[in-house]
Design a protein around this motif. Structure first.
Motif, mmCIF file in Angstrom:
data_model
loop_
_atom_site.group_PDB
_atom_site.id
_atom_site.type_symbol
_atom_site.label_atom_id
_atom_site.label_comp_id
_atom_site.label_asym_id
_atom_site.label_seq_id
_atom_site.Cartn_x
_atom_site.Cartn_y
_atom_site.Cartn_z
ATOM 1 N N ARG A 155 14.342 -2.072 55.683
ATOM 2 C CA ARG A 155 14.017 -1.057 56.679
ATOM 3 C C ARG A 155 12.621 -0.474 56.520
ATOM 4 N N GLY A 156 11.985 -0.721 55.395
ATOM 5 C CA GLY A 156 10.683 -0.101 55.159
ATOM 6 C C GLY A 156 9.522 -0.810 55.828
ATOM 7 N N GLY A 157 9.708 -2.063 56.185
ATOM 8 C CA GLY A 157 8.599 -2.824 56.741
ATOM 9 C C GLY A 157 7.694 -3.323 55.628
ATOM 10 N N ALA A 158 6.798 -4.210 55.982
ATOM 11 C CA ALA A 158 5.911 -4.819 54.994
ATOM 12 C C ALA A 158 4.999 -3.779 54.361
ATOM 13 N N HIS A 159 4.963 -3.790 53.053
ATOM 14 C CA HIS A 159 4.044 -2.959 52.263
ATOM 15 C C HIS A 159 4.207 -1.461 52.526
ATOM 16 N N GLN A 160 5.418 -1.047 52.832
ATOM 17 C CA GLN A 160 5.671 0.377 53.021
ATOM 18 C C GLN A 160 6.533 0.855 51.864
ATOM 19 N N ALA A 161 5.912 1.559 50.912
ATOM 20 C CA ALA A 161 6.631 2.017 49.737
ATOM 21 C C ALA A 161 7.435 3.268 50.066
ATOM 22 N N ARG A 162 8.685 3.283 49.631
ATOM 23 C CA ARG A 162 9.550 4.452 49.790
ATOM 24 C C ARG A 162 10.603 4.379 48.700
ATOM 25 N N GLU A 163 11.278 5.490 48.473
ATOM 26 C CA GLU A 163 12.320 5.498 47.458
ATOM 27 C C GLU A 163 13.509 4.664 47.932
ATOM 28 N N LEU A 164 14.105 3.936 47.000
ATOM 29 C CA LEU A 164 15.210 3.035 47.302
ATOM 30 C C LEU A 164 16.365 3.267 46.336
ATOM 31 N N ARG A 165 17.564 2.975 46.800
ATOM 32 C CA ARG A 165 18.729 3.077 45.931
ATOM 33 C C ARG A 165 18.627 2.064 44.786
ATOM 34 N N VAL A 166 19.264 2.412 43.675
ATOM 35 C CA VAL A 166 19.299 1.561 42.491
ATOM 36 C C VAL A 166 20.737 1.095 42.265
ATOM 37 N N ILE A 167 20.880 -0.183 41.977
ATOM 38 C CA ILE A 167 22.184 -0.746 41.618
ATOM 39 C C ILE A 167 22.125 -1.262 40.190
ATOM 40 N N GLU A 168 23.203 -1.004 39.465
ATOM 41 C CA GLU A 168 23.439 -1.679 38.194
ATOM 42 C C GLU A 168 24.548 -2.687 38.446
ATOM 43 N N ARG A 169 24.294 -3.937 38.092
ATOM 44 C CA ARG A 169 25.309 -4.992 38.250
ATOM 45 C C ARG A 169 25.600 -5.604 36.891
ATOM 46 N N ASP A 170 26.844 -6.093 36.715
ATOM 47 C CA ASP A 170 27.187 -6.731 35.460
ATOM 48 C C ASP A 170 27.012 -8.245 35.573
ATOM 49 N N VAL A 171 27.349 -8.944 34.506
ATOM 50 C CA VAL A 171 27.145 -10.390 34.432
ATOM 51 C C VAL A 171 27.932 -11.147 35.496
ATOM 52 N N TYR A 172 29.015 -10.552 35.994
ATOM 53 C CA TYR A 172 29.850 -11.221 36.985
ATOM 54 C C TYR A 172 29.434 -10.898 38.422
ATOM 55 N N GLY A 173 28.390 -10.092 38.579
ATOM 56 C CA GLY A 173 27.964 -9.709 39.915
ATOM 57 C C GLY A 173 28.728 -8.525 40.463
ATOM 58 N N GLU A 174 29.400 -7.783 39.579
ATOM 59 C CA GLU A 174 30.096 -6.571 40.018
ATOM 60 C C GLU A 174 29.117 -5.408 40.063
ATOM 61 N N ILE A 175 29.192 -4.611 41.109
ATOM 62 C CA ILE A 175 28.353 -3.430 41.248
ATOM 63 C C ILE A 175 28.982 -2.315 40.415
ATOM 64 N N ILE A 176 28.312 -1.940 39.333
ATOM 65 C CA ILE A 176 28.829 -0.958 38.390
ATOM 66 C C ILE A 176 28.537 0.465 38.856
ATOM 67 N N ARG A 177 27.327 0.678 39.371
ATOM 68 C CA ARG A 177 26.975 2.004 39.890
ATOM 69 C C ARG A 177 25.842 1.878 40.890
ATOM 70 N N VAL A 178 25.790 2.858 41.774
ATOM 71 C CA VAL A 178 24.720 2.957 42.764
ATOM 72 C C VAL A 178 24.137 4.360 42.649
ATOM 73 N N CYS A 179 22.824 4.454 42.486
ATOM 74 C CA CYS A 179 22.142 5.746 42.394
ATOM 75 C C CYS A 179 21.168 5.875 43.564
ATOM 76 N N GLY A 180 20.891 7.107 43.961
ATOM 77 C CA GLY A 180 20.069 7.354 45.146
ATOM 78 C C GLY A 180 18.644 6.871 45.050
ATOM 79 N N ASP A 181 18.063 6.910 43.846
ATOM 80 C CA ASP A 181 16.693 6.446 43.633
ATOM 81 C C ASP A 181 16.452 6.316 42.131
ATOM 82 N N PHE A 182 15.238 5.952 41.735
ATOM 83 C CA PHE A 182 14.957 5.715 40.319
ATOM 84 C C PHE A 182 15.089 6.986 39.482
ATOM 85 N N PRO A 183 14.541 8.140 39.904
ATOM 86 C CA PRO A 183 14.758 9.353 39.113
ATOM 87 C C PRO A 183 16.245 9.706 38.966
ATOM 88 N N ALA A 184 17.031 9.527 40.024
ATOM 89 C CA ALA A 184 18.469 9.796 39.937
ATOM 90 C C ALA A 184 19.147 8.829 38.973
#
Length: 198
Positions: A155-184
């Protein structure tokens, strides 16, 4: 998040990692590297212009981090630790593509677009959640298949920096947690680590 607040958060997290290690009899291994130099930062910015501003702030303070959560490496703008992490990340992306192809067929642009159109991060597994891992901005690995990445939703378009959600995934591809951005993500990690110490 400004640089001073980012640095305060990084230092508190670094201390909590080392405190937890000491409480379990393990030698402290948290290594947030010194700031990347100007040339390395400029090169990173040229190739990662759409990455979140908060991660670029982090790199202006620390050129990556080994021993994050004891086993992860967060990539820097350069350095041997970053080369090693990127090599491992590439391996994990290839494994993901093999699993994706086994389930959905050859990964054509049309098939991938259809897959991503149904994205739903409330589902547990990446292959069910519409997360096409090679399109994500991966910034951390534990060298065993678990990753941290920014959700590149297009959604940001080419070369448009903005805060993005962070996902932690495990070795099996399971989504362990979702955070609102890098500081969160950093704050959530700190709170979890403090809960283990307390």
């Amino acid at each position: 998040m400004d640089a001073a607040r980012m640095e305060d958060l990084v230092q508190r997290l670094h201390e909590s990692f080392n405190e937890f290690s000491a409480s379990t009899g393990v030698s402290p291994g948290s290594v947030p590297y010194p700031a990347a130099d100007a040339a390395a930062l400029a090169a990173f910015d040229a190739t990662h212009a759409d990455w979140p501003p908060s991660y670029r702030t982090f790199l202006s303070l620390h050129n990556g981090w080994e021993g994050f959560e004891l086993v992860f490496t967060l990539i820097g703008a350069d350095g041997e630790h970053t080369k090693k992490a990127l090599k491992d990340i590439d391996k994990t992306l290839r494994i993901f593509d093999e699993k994706w192809a086994a389930r959905f067929g050859p990964p054509t642009p049309e098939k991938i677009a259809e897959f991503e159109a149904g994205a739903d991060l409330s589902r547990n597994m990446e292959l069910d959640a519409g997360v096409y891992l090679p399109h994500m901005m991966v910034f951390g690995t534990d060298f065993a298949g678990s990753l941290y990445y920014f959700v590149n939703d297009g959604r940001g378009g080419a070369h448009q920096a903005r805060e993005l959600r962070v996902i932690e995934r495990d070795v099996y591809g399971e989504i362990i947690r979702v955070c609102g951005d890098f500081p969160a993500f950093l704050q959530d990690t700190l709170e979890f680590r403090r809960s283990l110490i307390d």
